[in-house]
Design a protein around this motif. Sequence first.
Motif, short mmCIF file in Angstrom:
data_model
loop_
_atom_site.label_atom_id
_atom_site.label_comp_id
_atom_site.label_asym_id
_atom_site.label_seq_id
_atom_site.Cartn_x
_atom_site.Cartn_y
_atom_site.Cartn_z
N LYS A 104 -2.55 17.92 1.18
CA LYS A 104 -3.41 16.74 1.32
C LYS A 104 -2.79 15.52 0.64
O LYS A 104 -2.71 14.44 1.22
N TRP A 105 -2.32 15.72 -0.60
CA TRP A 105 -1.76 14.60 -1.35
C TRP A 105 -0.38 14.18 -0.85
O TRP A 105 -0.02 13.00 -0.93
N ARG A 106 0.39 15.11 -0.34
CA ARG A 106 1.70 14.76 0.25
C ARG A 106 1.51 13.80 1.43
O ARG A 106 2.27 12.85 1.57
N VAL A 107 0.53 14.09 2.26
CA VAL A 107 0.27 13.22 3.42
C VAL A 107 -0.19 11.84 2.95
O VAL A 107 0.30 10.81 3.43
N ARG A 108 -1.11 11.81 1.99
CA ARG A 108 -1.60 10.53 1.46
C ARG A 108 -0.46 9.72 0.85
O ARG A 108 -0.32 8.51 1.12
N PHE A 109 0.33 10.38 0.01
CA PHE A 109 1.43 9.69 -0.63
C PHE A 109 2.51 9.29 0.38
O PHE A 109 3.27 8.35 0.15
N GLY A 110 2.59 10.04 1.47
CA GLY A 110 3.56 9.70 2.52
C GLY A 110 3.29 8.33 3.11
O GLY A 110 4.22 7.53 3.29
N TYR A 111 2.03 8.04 3.40
CA TYR A 111 1.66 6.73 3.96
C TYR A 111 1.91 5.60 2.95
O TYR A 111 2.47 4.56 3.30
N VAL A 112 1.51 5.83 1.70
CA VAL A 112 1.72 4.81 0.66
C VAL A 112 3.22 4.62 0.43
O VAL A 112 3.72 3.49 0.34
N GLY A 113 3.93 5.73 0.34
CA GLY A 113 5.37 5.68 0.09
C GLY A 113 6.13 4.97 1.18
O GLY A 113 7.13 4.28 0.90
N LEU A 114 5.69 5.10 2.42
CA LEU A 114 6.36 4.44 3.54
C LEU A 114 6.30 2.92 3.38
O LEU A 114 7.29 2.22 3.61
N VAL A 115 5.15 2.42 2.96
CA VAL A 115 4.99 0.98 2.71
C VAL A 115 5.91 0.54 1.57
O VAL A 115 6.61 -0.48 1.67
N LEU A 116 5.93 1.33 0.49
CA LEU A 116 6.77 1.00 -0.66
C LEU A 116 8.26 1.07 -0.33
O LEU A 116 9.05 0.27 -0.83
N SER A 117 8.62 2.00 0.54
CA SER A 117 10.02 2.12 0.96
C SER A 117 10.47 0.88 1.73
O SER A 117 11.60 0.40 1.57
N LEU A 147 6.94 -0.90 -8.66
CA LEU A 147 6.03 -0.10 -7.83
C LEU A 147 6.57 1.30 -7.59
O LEU A 147 5.82 2.28 -7.62
N TYR A 148 7.88 1.41 -7.36
CA TYR A 148 8.50 2.71 -7.12
C TYR A 148 8.38 3.61 -8.36
O TYR A 148 8.10 4.80 -8.25
N ILE A 149 8.62 3.01 -9.55
CA ILE A 149 8.52 3.77 -10.80
C ILE A 149 7.08 4.22 -11.02
O ILE A 149 6.82 5.39 -11.34
N LEU A 150 6.14 3.29 -10.86
CA LEU A 150 4.72 3.61 -11.03
C LEU A 150 4.26 4.68 -10.04
O LEU A 150 3.56 5.63 -10.40
N PHE A 151 4.72 4.55 -8.79
CA PHE A 151 4.37 5.51 -7.74
C PHE A 151 4.90 6.90 -8.08
O PHE A 151 4.21 7.91 -7.89
N GLY A 152 6.12 6.96 -8.60
CA GLY A 152 6.71 8.24 -8.99
C GLY A 152 5.91 8.90 -10.10
O GLY A 152 5.67 10.11 -10.08
#
Length: 197
Positions: free
Chosen positions: A97-110, A137-142
């Motif tokens: 569940k969280w991988r999918v959620r983080f995938g969408y957020v991560g795509l924007v950050l990428s 943002l990348y550091i915080l996201f990690g």
Amino acid sequence: MKTPTWAYIIGILMLLIGGCGAVKDMQSINTQTILDMQKTMLEDMSGNIKPINKDSVAYNTNDTITSTKSNTEQVEIINNMSKTMEKMLYMSDYTKKWRVRFGYVGLVLSVIYILAGIFLIIRKSFSMKLTYTALGLYILFGIIQILVFSRDETKGFMAMTSLYSYMFSIIFDVVILIAILGADKTAYKIENIKKIT
């Protein structure tokens, strides 16, 4: 003024990291599909190999009877390998569940990370602010991902690998941030950036 060498190096690194991050994020979004494909492959692998009937015998080139024990052992080995792979690829519903959620957020950050790399190279008045924002943002996201995934008590091999990946990513981004903070940023002052005519 020209774009400094350090900016070219870091800009290219950010493009590569952002691109790899985007691919990883797409994989995260499609986690369930990928896991289903892997499960099907493992089932096919273990299902297609069956032991020879105990009543049957096999002949070698010398026309002597050989034991079917070796075939049974091979089947057991493959089945054990399949079970081991299943354990390694196991992912709890929480992690999925969280991988999918983080995938969408991560795509924007990428995408922001890639843009920061581009504008670091071509020099704009907002280049440094965008770069600091992307790295921050990348550091915080990690850090957030590590905190969320470490709460899953049923972590499998894949989840543990992801945690180490996030830690490495944070360290790498901190190193880049330190390198930029210590670099000469004179070329990025507004008066040194050529206006587009």
